[in-house]
Design a protein around this motif. Structure first.
Motif, PDB file in Angstrom:
ATOM      1  N   PRO A   1      -6.409   8.685  -2.319  1.00  0.00           N
ATOM      2  CA  PRO A   1      -7.508   9.102  -0.641  1.00  0.00           C
ATOM      3  C   PRO A   1      -6.226   9.401   0.309  1.00  0.00           C
ATOM      4  O   PRO A   1      -6.360  10.158   1.480  1.00  0.00           O
ATOM      5  CB  PRO A   1      -8.658   8.875  -0.375  1.00  0.00           C
ATOM      6  CG  PRO A   1      -8.475   6.723  -1.174  1.00  0.00           C
ATOM      7  CD  PRO A   1      -7.316   7.594  -2.365  1.00  0.00           C
ATOM      8  N   VAL A   2      -5.627   8.465   0.794  1.00  0.00           N
ATOM      9  CA  VAL A   2      -5.051   7.581   1.416  1.00  0.00           C
ATOM     10  C   VAL A   2      -3.460   7.169   2.022  1.00  0.00           C
ATOM     11  O   VAL A   2      -3.209   7.084   0.723  1.00  0.00           O
ATOM     12  CB  VAL A   2      -5.697   6.861   2.849  1.00  0.00           C
ATOM     13  CG1 VAL A   2      -4.780   6.537   4.602  1.00  0.00           C
ATOM     14  CG2 VAL A   2      -6.871   7.845   3.245  1.00  0.00           C
ATOM     15  N   ARG A   3      -2.337   8.198   2.929  1.00  0.00           N
ATOM     16  CA  ARG A   3      -0.882   7.516   2.436  1.00  0.00           C
ATOM     17  C   ARG A   3      -1.143   7.656   4.045  1.00  0.00           C
ATOM     18  O   ARG A   3      -0.990   7.936   4.850  1.00  0.00           O
ATOM     19  CB  ARG A   3      -0.072   9.130   2.062  1.00  0.00           C
ATOM     20  CG  ARG A   3      -0.502   8.884   0.550  1.00  0.00           C
ATOM     21  CD  ARG A   3       0.819   9.789   0.029  1.00  0.00           C
ATOM     22  NE  ARG A   3       0.599  11.017   0.689  1.00  0.00           N
ATOM     23  CZ  ARG A   3       0.789  12.066   0.555  1.00  0.00           C
ATOM     24  NH1 ARG A   3       0.950  12.168  -0.790  1.00  0.00           N
ATOM     25  NH2 ARG A   3       0.934  13.328   1.550  1.00  0.00           N
ATOM     26  N   THR A   4      -0.432   6.184   4.196  1.00  0.00           N
ATOM     27  CA  THR A   4       0.411   5.692   5.553  1.00  0.00           C
ATOM     28  C   THR A   4       1.612   6.405   5.457  1.00  0.00           C
ATOM     29  O   THR A   4       2.568   6.173   4.617  1.00  0.00           O
ATOM     30  CB  THR A   4      -0.049   4.323   5.824  1.00  0.00           C
ATOM     31  OG1 THR A   4      -1.110   4.112   5.870  1.00  0.00           O
ATOM     32  CG2 THR A   4       1.240   4.172   7.392  1.00  0.00           C
TER      33      THR A   4
ATOM     34  N   ASP B   1       0.948  -1.052   0.098  1.00  0.00           N
ATOM     35  CA  ASP B   1      -0.231   0.124   0.147  1.00  0.00           C
ATOM     36  C   ASP B   1       0.362   1.392   0.111  1.00  0.00           C
ATOM     37  O   ASP B   1       0.827   2.417  -0.595  1.00  0.00           O
ATOM     38  CB  ASP B   1      -0.738  -0.110   1.335  1.00  0.00           C
ATOM     39  CG  ASP B   1      -1.565   0.989   1.633  1.00  0.00           C
ATOM     40  OD1 ASP B   1      -2.628   1.702   0.035  1.00  0.00           O
ATOM     41  OD2 ASP B   1      -2.454   1.383   1.955  1.00  0.00           O
ATOM     42  N   GLN B   2       1.764   0.822   0.337  1.00  0.00           N
ATOM     43  CA  GLN B   2       2.902   2.321   0.991  1.00  0.00           C
ATOM     44  C   GLN B   2       3.361   2.800  -0.403  1.00  0.00           C
ATOM     45  O   GLN B   2       3.941   3.915  -0.452  1.00  0.00           O
ATOM     46  CB  GLN B   2       3.718   1.950   2.032  1.00  0.00           C
ATOM     47  CG  GLN B   2       3.747   2.958   3.403  1.00  0.00           C
ATOM     48  CD  GLN B   2       4.586   2.327   3.862  1.00  0.00           C
ATOM     49  OE1 GLN B   2       4.595   0.727   4.743  1.00  0.00           O
ATOM     50  NE2 GLN B   2       5.710   2.813   4.360  1.00  0.00           N
ATOM     51  N   GLN B   3       3.725   1.710  -1.051  1.00  0.00           N
ATOM     52  CA  GLN B   3       4.681   1.367  -2.522  1.00  0.00           C
ATOM     53  C   GLN B   3       3.801   1.908  -3.472  1.00  0.00           C
ATOM     54  O   GLN B   3       3.709   2.233  -5.081  1.00  0.00           O
ATOM     55  CB  GLN B   3       5.463   0.578  -2.886  1.00  0.00           C
ATOM     56  CG  GLN B   3       6.115   0.383  -1.805  1.00  0.00           C
ATOM     57  CD  GLN B   3       6.749  -1.358  -1.967  1.00  0.00           C
ATOM     58  OE1 GLN B   3       6.670  -2.128  -3.172  1.00  0.00           O
ATOM     59  NE2 GLN B   3       7.851  -1.612  -1.741  1.00  0.00           N
ATOM     60  N   ARG B   4       1.878   2.603  -2.887  1.00  0.00           N
ATOM     61  CA  ARG B   4       1.228   2.407  -4.305  1.00  0.00           C
ATOM     62  C   ARG B   4       1.418   3.473  -5.546  1.00  0.00           C
ATOM     63  O   ARG B   4       2.411   4.749  -5.101  1.00  0.00           O
ATOM     64  CB  ARG B   4      -0.139   3.562  -3.616  1.00  0.00           C
ATOM     65  CG  ARG B   4      -1.215   2.719  -4.155  1.00  0.00           C
ATOM     66  CD  ARG B   4      -2.380   3.350  -2.713  1.00  0.00           C
ATOM     67  NE  ARG B   4      -2.967   2.315  -1.702  1.00  0.00           N
ATOM     68  CZ  ARG B   4      -4.167   2.337  -2.477  1.00  0.00           C
ATOM     69  NH1 ARG B   4      -4.901   3.147  -3.433  1.00  0.00           N
ATOM     70  NH2 ARG B   4      -5.404   1.559  -2.219  1.00  0.00           N
ATOM     71  N   GLY B   5       1.082   3.527  -7.098  1.00  0.00           N
ATOM     72  CA  GLY B   5       1.720   4.115  -7.516  1.00  0.00           C
ATOM     73  C   GLY B   5       3.193   3.544  -8.321  1.00  0.00           C
ATOM     74  O   GLY B   5       3.478   4.067  -9.451  1.00  0.00           O
TER      75      GLY B   5
ATOM     76  N   ARG C   1      -4.470   0.130   8.273  1.00  0.00           N
ATOM     77  CA  ARG C   1      -5.874  -0.303   7.445  1.00  0.00           C
ATOM     78  C   ARG C   1      -7.293   0.363   7.200  1.00  0.00           C
ATOM     79  O   ARG C   1      -7.921   0.817   6.375  1.00  0.00           O
ATOM     80  CB  ARG C   1      -5.834  -2.015   7.045  1.00  0.00           C
ATOM     81  CG  ARG C   1      -4.556  -2.478   6.413  1.00  0.00           C
ATOM     82  CD  ARG C   1      -4.576  -3.564   5.994  1.00  0.00           C
ATOM     83  NE  ARG C   1      -5.124  -4.774   7.120  1.00  0.00           N
ATOM     84  CZ  ARG C   1      -4.374  -5.274   8.387  1.00  0.00           C
ATOM     85  NH1 ARG C   1      -3.591  -5.553   8.575  1.00  0.00           N
ATOM     86  NH2 ARG C   1      -5.362  -5.844   9.610  1.00  0.00           N
ATOM     87  N   LEU C   2      -7.443   0.612   8.619  1.00  0.00           N
ATOM     88  CA  LEU C   2      -8.754   1.178   8.632  1.00  0.00           C
ATOM     89  C   LEU C   2      -9.314   2.268   8.708  1.00  0.00           C
ATOM     90  O   LEU C   2     -10.092   2.532   7.832  1.00  0.00           O
ATOM     91  CB  LEU C   2      -8.695   0.988  10.362  1.00  0.00           C
ATOM     92  CG  LEU C   2     -10.341   1.178  11.240  1.00  0.00           C
ATOM     93  CD1 LEU C   2     -11.644   0.459  10.983  1.00  0.00           C
ATOM     94  CD2 LEU C   2     -10.319   2.127  11.962  1.00  0.00           C
ATOM     95  N   VAL C   3      -7.913   3.730   8.575  1.00  0.00           N
ATOM     96  CA  VAL C   3      -7.592   4.680   7.786  1.00  0.00           C
ATOM     97  C   VAL C   3      -8.351   4.450   6.403  1.00  0.00           C
ATOM     98  O   VAL C   3      -9.196   5.624   6.339  1.00  0.00           O
ATOM     99  CB  VAL C   3      -6.389   5.495   9.127  1.00  0.00           C
ATOM    100  CG1 VAL C   3      -6.448   6.484   7.606  1.00  0.00           C
ATOM    101  CG2 VAL C   3      -6.713   5.728  10.540  1.00  0.00           C
TER     102      VAL C   3
END
Lengths: 750, 124, 199
Positions: free
Chosen positions: A323-326, A30-34, A435-437
């Protein structure tokens, strides 16, 4: 436990481990999105799903097996390059994780609810609906690679795909042959892999019995290098490895998909499959283009890495951002990289222990502490009898005292070790919350940077487990009620993206956790109005309350400022429950907010609940234990020192401040004793202070606190019980609850 | 003399399941391991009569283990079973092509495994 | 089975010998009479195959005989010093540590209308408990719970034909935890749903 129960427990334990790993891996993804997903990472996730499938199937857990099967299919297509990873696919995988967790929780109770079945069915349908068409008809690049068919036969489908990808991209491929002794080849291979990892990709590891006879074993590693032949050779200096180039014929017809990357030229169309390259690499072009490609990847990764810098939060944002980055902030060094490599060795050195066993050991330590206390008393008694004792018995007393001190030190070490064994990083919960966020923010149409720091701070496993619900609730509140929509934020001159942060920090014996947002804040006047309307406070009380007290009214049962009932907060659970949960952990919660600026919740928690040092106090002939970590000081007072202010007993402490008092005998309904002297135990947590009036002090002792259990959970002011030996059961005061109770007494009397 | 069976499977629960099924046959000794590396080390130390291996493992894959066994003059006559899961037919077929004797698709019943083991070890 | 079978089936059924072991809670305890009782009932009863008897633990409360199915009973202990819990429910007599767990001990006499008020048995002002008093430990949905009884009398085997489950004026009403009567010769036992008694 019977056999079936044992098997179920074993299944649940191993599956939970797999699902936890899966969660961590998905978070990294998820952090590596894109970016181009890391193949090792994707394969790891695939493997997790695969293991889960096999395991669940074996144990007849059909729901989990079904989902794992369909998730595995999707992941298989991803890792084999038949499907590309986009936001939709990632969201679906993260949702699968939620469903796995739900099903696993139910499986542990031998349940499978119809609603879970529905959710499963619906998710499986969507997983299967993701595009499937394979780009066919193209020439298989692998056919261009000169490799013996018998070697190719040993590749799994995945390894074949990775090899194909390397060929397609024109990465220089090598066969690295390394002979080892059979006794320690795994160490040698691990070392070799450590050297090779930064230089490229190990596609396959083939054992070969050819050389070395009975005690030797050789391995052929198929390796895609992103560095030059010289560098590869230099890095392998000192290992038994020899390298051979694998030749690739140029593609026929169609242009390479990588465009600028030229296929490596083959110098000789020779019949030999391998050519020793001790001299010079024959595929220099290929290597260069390969490393250029890798460089681009590195660059994009470096960009991802810089997100860990909090300064990026204020940088301009484009609409195309997720929409969200962690974001993870870590005290020491960069955040966990995309490749969290754990060697096989470290995995096998971990043991899984049921927390119940640690509890049992802790109880044994508690009993040992009682025996030690008895020995200390005996040693003390022997010393005090010096006048009447003979020299021999005096010496005996001294030796006993010395041995007892030794025992004490060892017991301390044992106790400390056990406590440490129970400690887990609070990050375990943080990862789940991240993940919830994502999900909530999407549902609510908010754009959020979720910033995590201090995940490495350690807490007792039981506390960490109990923390997830309260934290989840607070974060839900922050996103749901605190954070404004992107449009509102822009209109108010704020950045489009809101910032929600979760921070942990160790402070002595306590851990401090803060959840803060830069949203709209809490309007304390609205809070006051609501509390008045619901009859939670009177007009008179409201007039005397300061801002902080008004804000803290949100923790009262039956209070809610939410004007619209959303799916998130409409669960009938209020902040009073959060406060109770934190209280059950002997912690306290506080809130601070500035209108228009944001809100922050502060949680103060003990590091462990297992063994605590306690002050034993006597009240009306009864004994109670007060956790020493919340005792600030002890005062000796006479009845004349106690004054009454507005019918409330207080003590003037050294002329510095006025301390509210509570007489324990009166509070607990015990017959009060008239005595000329009282002791005041000054207890405090965060900013709250309270003087607890007791009859006598009986000393300090390390105690193992057991909770009162399900049937007695509602008893106010008592957090548990402990055994003092000699079959004396003593109750442990819940200082947080007493502070709370005194506070509400204040309000009622005001 | 006891027959010796090697079980290579990285999932602990699966490994115990398979071991239990095999051990239920009297006269068998089971040696099990979670890694392909460990299996390579165990091979010369025992004389195995049967090997049961998973395909997807973290160090070397099961196909590589099969290939190694089948190429070795010492072990090539040892029958080998593959344990696989549904959907990995390609890997399974490769294993069979490399010389594996049988395959089992999870979930399988202990009885079916037991039957195969008895057949290959020629036990009544 | 007189009481909720769903709940009971969740419980582990201890062997009688295990149960009797727990009588050895204190070394000074004389338990010989109980073993005799069990041996006696074993010898006298000749169970018919279609009507297998069930074992009940019989005990006294204020002179009346009560009985509960023995498989619901975890153990029986002599009354240890109890610690009173301030501000707890009135039927909670106190708590005590039992093998590493906190055991709440309850009064059921008030619930059964045998007394108006639970007697004071915990804390420094309580009198010594009578020598014959015992705590019966049962597993409930919320963990272990203890029940104070005046004495444990015997383990009795009752066949289904010895039970009267629908006795007007005895079953139901205010004493909702009474589920029936057991009759062995002339001896009557009031059968209790122990979980209902604790509710």
């Amino acid at each position: 436990m019977n056999q079936a129960g044992k098997a179920l427990a074993e299944f649940v334990a191993e599956s939970t481990e797999i699902v936890d790993v899966l969660g961590k891996e998905l978070l990294v993804l998820d952090q590596q999105r894109g970016q181009e997903p890391d193949p090792d990472l994707l394969n790891g996730i695939f493997r997790s799903a695969h293991s889960l499938k096999g395991l669940a199937a074996l144990f007849g857990q059909e729901g989990i097996a079904t989902l794992a099967h369909h998730a595995e299919d999707l992941l298989d297509r991803l890792r084999l390059g038949k499907l590309s990873l986009d936001d939709g696919v990632l969201d679906m995988l993260i949702e699968s994780l939620d469903v796995f967790q739900g099903m696993l929780a139910q499986a542990a109770r031998e349940e499978f609810s119809p609603s879970m079945a529905m959710r499963l069915k619906e998710l499986v349908a969507r997983l299967d609906g993701v595009g499937s068409a394979e780009a066919a008809g193209e020439e298989d690049p692998l056919d261009r690679l000169d490799l013996e068919p018998q070697v190719r036969a040993v590749f799994t489908e995945y390894e074949e795909h990775r090899l194909r990808e390397n060929v397609r991209r024109g990465v220089a491929l090598w066969r690295i042959r390394a002979p080892f002794d059979l006794s320690d080849f795994d160490t040698g291979l691990t070392e070799l892999n450590v050297r090779l990892k930064p230089l490229g990709e190990v596609v396959s590891t083939l054992p070969s019995s050819e050389p070395g006879g009975a005690t030797g074993i050789a391995f052929d590693l198929i390796f895609g290098a992103k560095v030059s032949a010289e560098e590869l050779e230099a890095k392998l200096q000192g290992t038994p490895a020899q390298i051979f180039a694998l030749k690739v014929r140029p593609a026929t017809g169609a242009a390479e998909p990588m465009g600028s990357v030229a296929p490596p030229p083959a110098k000789k169309g020779g019949a030999r499959e391998e050519e020793a390259s001790r001299t010079r690499a024959s595929t220099a072009d290929g290597q260069e283009s390969g490393s250029r490609m890798e460089q681009a990847l590195e660059d994009s990764r470096a960009e991802g890495g810089s997100m860990s810098d909090s300064s990026v939060v204020s940088s301009p944002h484009t609409l195309s951002e997720p929409p969200v980055r962690t974001l993870m902030l870590s005290e020491d060094g960069p955040p966990r990289g995309p490749r969290t490599e754990e060697s096989l060795r470290s995995l096998t050195q971990t043991v899984r222990v049921d927390i119940g066993r640690l509890d049992a050991l802790m109880n044994t330590v508690g009993e040992l502490l009682l025996i030690k206390a008895n020995l200390q008393r005996m040693a003390e008694a022997a010393r005090q009898q010096q006048e009447v004792a003979t020299a021999a018995s005096r010496q005996y007393g001294q030796e006993l005292a010395r041995e007892t001190r030794q025992l004490e030190r060892k017991l301390d070490a044992l106790q400390q070790g056990l406590l440490e064994a129970r400690m887990v990083p609070v990050g375990q919960v943080f990862d789940k919350l991240a993940r919830l966020v994502r999900r909530i923010a999407r549902e609510e149409g908010k754009e959020i940077d979720f910033i995590i720091s201090g995940g490495e701070v350690e807490l007792d496993k039981l506390i960490v487990e109990e923390l997830s619900d309260p934290l989840m609730h607070i974060i839900r509140n922050a996103i749901d009620h605190g954070v404004e929509s992107p449009e509102t934020r822009l209109a108010n001159g704020k950045s489009r993206r809101a910032r929600v942060s979760l921070r942990a920090e160790q402070k002595g014996n306590h851990v401090f956790i803060e959840v803060s947002d830069d949203g709209a804040g809490i309007d304390e006047l609205l809070v006051r109005e609501m509390a008045l309307k619901r009859g939670l406070i009177t007009e008179v009380q409201a007039r005397e309350m300061n801002r902080r007290e008004l804000l803290n009214l949100i923790f009262l049962p039956g209070f809610s400022t939410a004007r619209k009932v959303s799916t998130l907060s409409g669960r009938g659970v209020g902040l009073d429950v959060v406060k109770n949960n934190i209280g059950n952990l002997s912690g306290i919660i506080d809130v601070w907010s500035e209108r228009g600026q944001g809100t922050s919740f502060h949680l103060t928690l003990p590091v462990t609940l297992a063994i605590i040092r306690a002050l034993l106090v006597g009240v009306s002939g009864r004994t109670y234990a007060v956790p020493l970590n919340s005792v600030l000081e002890i005062l000796s007072v006479t009845p004349g020192d106690i004054r009454t202010v507005e019918r409330r007993e207080v003590l003037d402490v050294r002329g510095e401040h006025t301390l509210p008092l509570v007489r324990m005998a009166r509070l607990f309904g015990h017959p009060e004793r008239n005595s000329g002297r009282h002791f005041v135990v000054v207890a405090g947590l965060a900013q709250e202070r309270l003087g607890i009036v007791v009859d006598e002090l009986q000393g300090q002792q390390d105690i193992v606190v057991n909770s009162l259990g399900g049937r007695l959970q509602g008893v106010r002011g008592i957090s548990g019980a402990t055994d003092l030996g000699n079959r004396r059961t003593v109750l442990v005061l819940d200082v947080g609850a007493l502070l709370e109770e005194a506070g509400s007494l204040d309000r009622r009397r005001a | 003399m006891k027959f010796k069976v090697l079980i290579v499977e990285d999932s602990k629960a699966s490994r115990e399941f398979i071991s239990a099924a095999v051990e239920s046959i009297s006269g068998l000794e089971v040696i099990s391991t979670s890694s392909g590396f460990e299996a390579l080390k165990l091979l010369p130390r025992h004389r195995f009569d049967l090997i049961i291996t998973d395909i997807n493992m973290p160090d070397i894959n099961g196909l590589e283990l099969i290939s190694f066994v089948k190429q070795s003059p010492h072990y090539r006559d040892t029958p080998l079973f593959i344990v696989t899961t549904e959907g990995r037919e390609k890997d399974r077929d490769r294993g069979l092509a490399l010389g594996a004797a049988e395959y089992l698709v999870k979930p399988f019943s202990p009885a079916s495994l037991e039957g195969l083991v008895r057949r290959y070890l020629k036990l009544a | 089975m007189p009481s909720a079978p769903g709940l009971l089936s969740l419980l582990t059924v201890p062997a009688l010998s295990v149960l009797l072991d727990t009588f050895f809670y204190r070394p000074d305890e004389d338990i010989g009479f109980l073993e005799e009782l069990v041996a006696g009932t074993d010898a006298t009863s000749s169970p018919l195959p279609e009507e297998s008897p069930e074992e009940y633990l019989a005990f006294r409360l204020e002179g009346e005989f009560y009985a509960v199915p023995i498989h619901g009973v975890r153990e029986i202990v002599k009354v240890p010093p109890l610690t009173e819990v301030p501000r707890a429910a009135p039927n909670l007599l106190g708590v005590v540590y039992l093998r590493g767990e906190v055991l709440p001990v309850y009064d059921i006499k008030v619930k059964l209308r045998l007394t108006d008020k639970a007697s004071l048995v915990a804390g420094p002002d309580a009198p010594e408990p009578p020598r014959s008093a015992r705590i019966i430990v049962v597993q409930t949905a919320d963990g272990l719970a203890g029940i104070w009884v005046d004495s444990v009398s015997e383990v009795v085997r009752l066949r289904p034909s010895m039970l009267e489950l629908d006795v007007p004026g005895v079953v139901g009403g205010e004493r909702d935890c009474v589920v029936g009567l057991g009759r062995r010769n002339k001896q009557l036992f009031i059968l209790l749903d122990i979980w209902q008694a604790l509710a």
